[in-house]
Design an enzyme around this catalytic site. Sequence first.
Site, short mmCIF file in Angstrom:
data_model
loop_
_atom_site.label_atom_id
_atom_site.label_comp_id
_atom_site.label_asym_id
_atom_site.label_seq_id
_atom_site.Cartn_x
_atom_site.Cartn_y
_atom_site.Cartn_z
N ASP A 354 -7.31 -23.38 -8.79
CA ASP A 354 -7.40 -22.33 -9.80
C ASP A 354 -6.10 -21.52 -9.71
OD1 ASP A 354 -8.55 -20.40 -11.63
OD2 ASP A 354 -8.83 -19.12 -9.88
N ASP A 548 -11.60 -19.05 -6.29
CA ASP A 548 -11.74 -17.77 -5.61
C ASP A 548 -12.90 -16.92 -6.05
OD1 ASP A 548 -10.24 -15.23 -7.44
OD2 ASP A 548 -10.30 -17.29 -8.14
N ASP A 552 -15.55 -19.74 -10.74
CA ASP A 552 -15.19 -21.05 -10.19
C ASP A 552 -16.37 -21.73 -9.51
OD1 ASP A 552 -12.50 -20.99 -10.99
OD2 ASP A 552 -11.97 -19.74 -9.27
#
Length: 690
Positions: A354, A548, A552
């Site tokens: 990410d 994080d 996600d």
Amino acid sequence: MSVKDSLFFKAPCCSDRVPAQGRKASRLAGVEQGAKAFSRKRWLLRAGFSVGAAFFAVGMLADFAYPYNLVIFLAAYLLAGGEVLFRAVKNISGGQVFDENFLMSVATIGAFAVGEYPEGVAVMLFYQVGEAFQEIAVSRSRKSISALMDIRPDFANLKIGSDVRRVTPDEVAVGDCIVVGPGEKVPLDGVVVEGRSALDTSALTGEALPKDVAPGCGALSGSINKNGLLTIEVSREFGESTVSKILDLARNAADRKSATEHFITKFARYYTPAVVFAAFALAFVPPLLAPGAQFADWINRALVFFVASCPCALVISIPLTFFAGIGGASRSGILIKGGNYLEALTNVDTVVFDKTGTLTKGVFTVTRAEALNGWTKDELLCFAAHAESHSTHPIALSIQKAWKGEIDAQKIADYEEIAGQGVRVWINGKTALAGSGGLLDADAVARPDVDALGTVVYLAADGICAGYIVISDEVRADSRQAIRDIESLGARRIVMLTGDSRSAGETTARELGIDAVYSELLPHQKVERLEVLAKSKIGRGKVVFVGDGINDAPVLARSDVGVAMGGVGSDAAIEAADVVLMTDEPSKLISAVRIAKKTRSVVRQNIVFALCVKAVVLALGAMGIATMWAAVFGDVGVSVLAVCNAMRALTFPRGVFLTRRGAQSPKLLASCLTPRAIFHNRDNTRAPTA
């Protein structure tokens, strides 16, 4: 308790909820009594072993005639090996026949039956010595995991008005205030409302540098208050606190076995009965079929075969190696939920990151403001701050922070947020647009084409572009090195999935040297893209996703190995991820892969060493060359050496396992400096700009 049982012994978890104080006291008293009983039992066993060893020494040094030598060696045997005999009988009555206790019992009783009294006692003594070494190794391997139990808080100072009352942590509710004095542990997650201090978070993150906190800063349970007096408003119940989740992860890590552990368990299930029947065949078939063969000779060979065949070295050392690897990782602030995930990290094909909050800090700041068509910079920032005043998006908050003045809410009317583009609002009677270039294009507002490092927010008033603001997210300090190190560790592809704009994603990917980036993705689109990447992986390679936060969680759960960055602050990340990095450092992933590779190397060494030595001793024993002493080495000696080797997985010298060969290669260095082809979603392909 056997060594294998102690390896996976589960201490009481602090997250267990107790409805009544009396019940809790009763349970703690029961645990304490059980610990004392176990300690007394271990002391008695050690005393018995010591006396048995003394009898054995007397029997070896003094030349007693029969039956006195039998009495002395039998006493030594029962004192040293009575526990093994008892476990063998108990396991047989429970249906578990073929284990190491059975093998040791049959071999030593057989030695006494053929008159080899010293050998029978020696086998049991050395077996117990090997068990003691294994227990010591298990205790060492558990030290890092058990050290986490020290972060479990024993009490909380609950503030009620002007009074402070000491209570158990699970009696504190969300919204209550607690007082944490110098040297005390923070019992629950919360926000500091009074006081300033430094918190030692090393038990959570592995970071030795204390974290300074002041009113408004978060405080994680398990941290230690170094100096000042803090008043903290609790934000999570004890069962949902960081310390509870960490302890639960550590407590259950051994339950998720790797493929190698499953294989060894299955192997031992078939291997042990096979060697038992082979030993019986070796004892009785040759004397019955071969002319002149003596039963005593072949029974002795079978006993040697029995002792050497015990699979302790594999059954103990393999799980211990993975457990030690997990313990070593915890020392570095890396929580791995099981040996299966540790093993998966040894074969990484694709690493997917990410962007915001993972490779970058996730903290947006205004780096540039350009006013156009007669507007000044201050007017532009004021106009933008009013336009974004109702939004909680990080970009909007950074604009509001950049404007130093007050927001006049009476000037704002008819606020409308346009998903994925920006906002439309009335400010002082003017139609204001604030957002992407597409927002202005949709209203046919002429604007400049800006190529900037970061996100560009355009401003327009009554159909005329007033200017633009550039907002940047800073790349983390160790992101570049992490990307380079991942390549040197064997990853075939490095990909970035982001919900940010194409320009922001492309700029970050080019700066870090990432192979491909897919931008403007919603959470479900990240999952779809990850599935495409998973289908294109080679062989049994694994797809690792590093994220994080809450958005996600779906893709963390879908990946082969989900890695949560800074997971101590995200419930969803901890639940969905397989590996939790306790600090916001992408380089921790490199440490996890190195630990996994070292653990796999130690496992392979133990398997090859144990099988090769046992094969040689078994063959020599069947031919009548190996003695009972050689068989003892083939069992106990190999087990001790394998266990000692397994302990290497607990130690992790920083930087030893990272290959620097690639960094010294001119070809690879040149490739790191060359822009890569960057692909985007929406079926758009674009060559990178230099």
